[in-house]
Design a protein around this motif. Sequence first.
Motif, PDB file in Angstrom:
ATOM      1  N   LEU A 122      30.740  16.010  50.163  1.00 50.86           N
ATOM      2  CA  LEU A 122      29.351  15.463  50.420  1.00 50.86           C
ATOM      3  C   LEU A 122      28.762  15.056  49.236  1.00 50.86           C
ATOM      4  O   LEU A 122      29.014  15.400  48.227  1.00 50.86           O
TER       5      LEU A 122
ATOM      6  N   ALA B 183      25.260  14.788  48.020  1.00 53.87           N
ATOM      7  CA  ALA B 183      24.322  15.244  48.375  1.00 53.87           C
ATOM      8  C   ALA B 183      23.384  15.739  47.241  1.00 53.87           C
ATOM      9  O   ALA B 183      23.917  16.097  46.125  1.00 53.87           O
TER      10      ALA B 183
ATOM     11  N   VAL C 279      22.005  14.627  52.380  1.00 54.53           N
ATOM     12  CA  VAL C 279      23.307  13.858  52.526  1.00 54.53           C
ATOM     13  C   VAL C 279      23.054  12.653  52.741  1.00 54.53           C
ATOM     14  O   VAL C 279      22.633  11.907  53.670  1.00 54.53           O
TER      15      VAL C 279
ATOM     16  N   MET D  98      29.552  10.783  52.948  1.00 50.65           N
ATOM     17  CA  MET D  98      30.558  11.820  52.749  1.00 50.65           C
ATOM     18  C   MET D  98      32.088  11.311  52.968  1.00 50.65           C
ATOM     19  O   MET D  98      32.222  10.199  53.501  1.00 50.65           O
TER      20      MET D  98
END
Length: 291
Positions: A173, A175, A185, A188
Amino acid sequence: MKKITKAVIPAAGLGTRMLPISKSVPKEMLPIVDRPAISFLVEEAAAAGVTDVLIITGRGKDTIENYFDFNVEYEKKLTESGKYAEIEEMRRICSMANVYFLRQKETKGLGHAVLTAKNFIADEPFYILYGDDVILSETPVCTQLAKAYEKYGKPCCGVKPVPWELVYKYCSLKAESNGDNTYHVTDMIEKPKPEQAYSNLSILGRVLLTSDIFDILEKTEPGAGGEIQLTDAMRVLATNGGMTAVDFEGERFDFGSKLGFLTANVKSAVNHPEIGEDFKKFLIEFADSIK
Ligand code: UTP
């Protein structure tokens, strides 16, 4: 915010990492001591307030359906020997939630399995509990996700940092910390090559989504491993408005792997009310003998 009452448990995968047993015993039916993994998932969902659970199954997975049904033969036998508490417990398991079953006719991936739930979910937020991920926690992980959904208003995923050298097996991810146990987030990737990984934060087994995921899944092309990946669909959510990742409290056991299955059993057996003490004694002696 409206209470989340529906959950989907995809359990149609072939479980090739658990061959040969998965040829005839679904990995979701492998036990922790005396209960199948999937029982823990329905229990978790019910504890989080879910009333309706859809289990996505496939060919050879009929034992899952049988587990959530009453069994009059056992009940008759137990009645004869006065074991009423056992009958009550067996009935409780069947009554934790309304459990529905639907077949994914071809195993085209986790995203494809989730798409089969479109009509069941209609227009509501819902949980996804990956059928081979048992998480033992104080607070159901679904509840932990619901709290983050309420706070940040975005679809959520349960995450943990995984060892960097294993990120390629999971997803990675992009993030940023929200300053609590959650992250915002923005991207991904599923099963990244080392140079593609954003972080070692990976989604592990629990997601809270809204019904707009279905339109996205309908347009999602096969990705890693030639499968329709849920991560690829969630990536669209992450890059358009973001998702919230929750570093959840709880220990996760991967029932898709032999080591995960065995670890779950050893750790749970030592606390088991019936055999815990004896098992602990055995384990200590055994550990000594293999030092
Ligand atoms: P996995 O990728 O871990 O399951 O999917 P798998 O495909 O069975 O695993 P291996 O690699 O062959 O050992 C996570 C969850 O999604 C379900 C699985 O049953 C598992 O609970 N799943 C996966 C489906 O329901 N349908 C699929 O097509 C794939």
